[in-house]
Design an enzyme around this catalytic site. Structure first.
Site, PDB file in Angstrom:
ATOM      1  N   ASP A 148       0.803  -1.219   0.000  1.00 27.09           N
ATOM      2  CA  ASP A 148       0.000   0.000   0.000  1.00 27.09           C
ATOM      3  C   ASP A 148       0.841   1.276   0.000  1.00 27.09           C
ATOM      4  OD1 ASP A 148      -2.992   1.087   0.811  1.00 27.09           O
ATOM      5  OD2 ASP A 148      -1.404   2.253   1.759  1.00 27.09           O
ATOM      6  N   VAL A 180      -5.119   2.643  -0.137  1.00 30.38           N
ATOM      7  CA  VAL A 180      -5.145   2.084  -1.490  1.00 30.38           C
ATOM      8  C   VAL A 180      -5.700   0.665  -1.454  1.00 30.38           C
ATOM      9  CG1 VAL A 180      -3.771   1.435  -3.501  1.00 30.38           C
ATOM     10  CG2 VAL A 180      -3.263   3.552  -2.284  1.00 30.38           C
ATOM     11  N   ASP A 181      -5.320  -0.109  -0.454  1.00 31.20           N
ATOM     12  CA  ASP A 181      -5.888  -1.449  -0.292  1.00 31.20           C
ATOM     13  C   ASP A 181      -7.402  -1.379  -0.115  1.00 31.20           C
ATOM     14  OD1 ASP A 181      -3.644  -3.140  -0.459  1.00 31.20           O
ATOM     15  OD2 ASP A 181      -3.096  -2.747   1.615  1.00 31.20           O
ATOM     16  N   ILE A 182      -7.848  -0.464   0.738  1.00 31.14           N
ATOM     17  CA  ILE A 182      -9.277  -0.364   1.030  1.00 31.14           C
ATOM     18  C   ILE A 182     -10.055   0.059  -0.219  1.00 31.14           C
ATOM     19  CG2 ILE A 182     -11.001   0.890   2.387  1.00 31.14           C
ATOM     20  CD1 ILE A 182      -8.803   1.032   4.623  1.00 31.14           C
TER      21      ILE A 182
END
Length: 408
Positions: A148, A180-182
């Site tokens: 991320d 960014v992951d979320i």
């Protein structure tokens, strides 16, 4: 139990850590049956991302970190060693019965096991296969790993966060969360449902979804990126300020910070009324939206001085009475204590297999006809291996043999 929107959809979750597990969790919340495949013994490596760790009923720590618990509710856990032919066969049998496969292995890694899209498509042509990787399936950086923070940096996201270089502590700043992951998980859940709709409503085939964290990080820059595309000027960092109308900003009051937005002309007029500064409306620098944007620094200096003179609670009451959007800057403890959040039921309690009562955050989606009401606690490693493999036709002797071989 109420009908859920994705009842009947079967998801095979081969992923770990955050982005793809969150996407699978979203599908599980919406009613899909999600089977998570993990490494025998250790499971998803995010189980080790602690402290804090979930505690057993006797108060001793388990091996499951809170990080893992955040992304794996409403799933069943099966162990399978993908490096063994027997483990690969388990995955193929599960894929043959699934609608969706989610994976986030490094690009090309699953091909050697025959578990890539083409390999599992041969088993189940209707499969929607979602690959989430750092850089995508194509391009010069496709083989590289990444996390991320790397993508916050590369996408330009860090250039939007933090204070300007000429201020104390200025410079690019990573967001505190793995944002960014979320965000990628939300793109993935949308893409999967679109592919299912195309398959089931339009009669299309299954398909491969190629999602890159770098792409998703850049796409999420939205109006910040559009400002650059229109002007060819890199937008400056503004700390706790916004990129639309002014003010849209955090202000330090006498005791704590608040955040308010009064970007258009009617909103600014109400703000001036609330703080007792109607004279600002007559100032030609601040009398219209574009003028306030152009003279941002001068206006913010005036507002900083006004808000610093009184406590946050006083200002929030005045702003509320005037109809100005504003709220306190909370830490997590204060956020969870907000009456509105409590009213909305954003914290739920589930029964964990070894930890007992466990508080979790609820899904924020409120569907009138297919509500998300029931939550299953995140599973322990391999909690459902026997049940799932039994349903696949592996009897007790076969499962014992697989264990002896290290396949499960």
């Amino acid at each position: 139990m109420a009908e859920k929107a994705l009842n009947g959809v079967k998801v095979l979750d081969l992923s770990r850590v955050l982005a793809a597990p969150l996407a699978a969790q979203m599908l599980g919340d919406l009613g899909a049956e999600v089977i998570k495949v993990e490494r025998p013994g250790v499971g998803d490596e995010s189980r080790e991302y602690g402290p804090p760790f979930l505690k057993n009923r006797d108060g001793t720590p388990t091996t499951d970190a809170a990080f893992y618990l955040s992304a794996n509710r409403n799933k069943r856990s099966v162990t399978a060693n993908l490096a063994t032919p027997e483990g690969q066969e388990i995955v193929r049998r599960l894929a043959a019965q699934s609608d969706v496969v989610l994976e986030n292995f490094k690009t090309g890694s699953l091909k050697k096991y025959g578990l890539d899209y083409e390999g599992l498509k041969a088993v189940n042509p209707r499969l929607v296969y979602c690959s989430i990787t750092g850089f995508g399936q194509t391009g010069p950086l496709a083989p590289k790993p990444g996390y991320d923070g790397v993508f916050q940096a590369m996408s330009g996201m860090m250039s939007a966060s933090g204070y300007p270089d000429d201020q104390p502590g200025g410079g690019p700043m990573k967001m505190g969360l793995s944002v960014v992951d979320i965000l990628t998980s939300l793109y993935a859940a949308n893409a999967i449902q679109a592919a299912l709709y195309h398959r089931d409503v339009h009669g299309g085939p299954g398909q491969h979804i190629d999602l890159s964290l770098l792409d998703c990080g850049l796409a999420s820059l939205s109006h910040f990126a559009m400002n650059y595309l229109v002007s060819d000027v890199v937008p400056p960092r503004r700390g706790n300020g916004g990129f639309g109308g002014v003010p849209s900003q955090a202000f330090r009051c006498a005791d704590r910070h608040i955040f308010l937005v009064a970007g258009n002309n009617p909103q600014f007029a109400r703000l001036c009324q609330a703080i007792g500064r109607p004279d600002l409306l007559q100032d030609p620098r601040f009398s219209h939206t574009s003028g306030r944007i152009e003279n941002r620094d001068a206006l913010l200096a005036i507002l900083d001085a006004e808000f610093a003179a009184r406590p946050a609670a006083v200002w929030l009451q005045l702003l509320d009475e005037a109809g100005v959007a504003a709220g306190p800057v909370n830490d997590l403890r204060s956020a969870l204590a907000e009456p509105q959040i409590q009213h909305r039921g954003m914290v739920r309690q589930v029964e964990h297999a070894v930890g007992g009562p466990l508080r979790i955050l609820a899904n924020p989606i409120r569907l009138s006809e297919t509500p998300i009401e029931d939550y299953a606690a995140p599973p322990t490693v391999g909690q459902d291996t026997d049940a799932v493999l039994g349903a696949l036709g592996y009897d007790a002797d076969a499962r014992q043999s697989l264990r002896a071989q290290g396949a499960i």
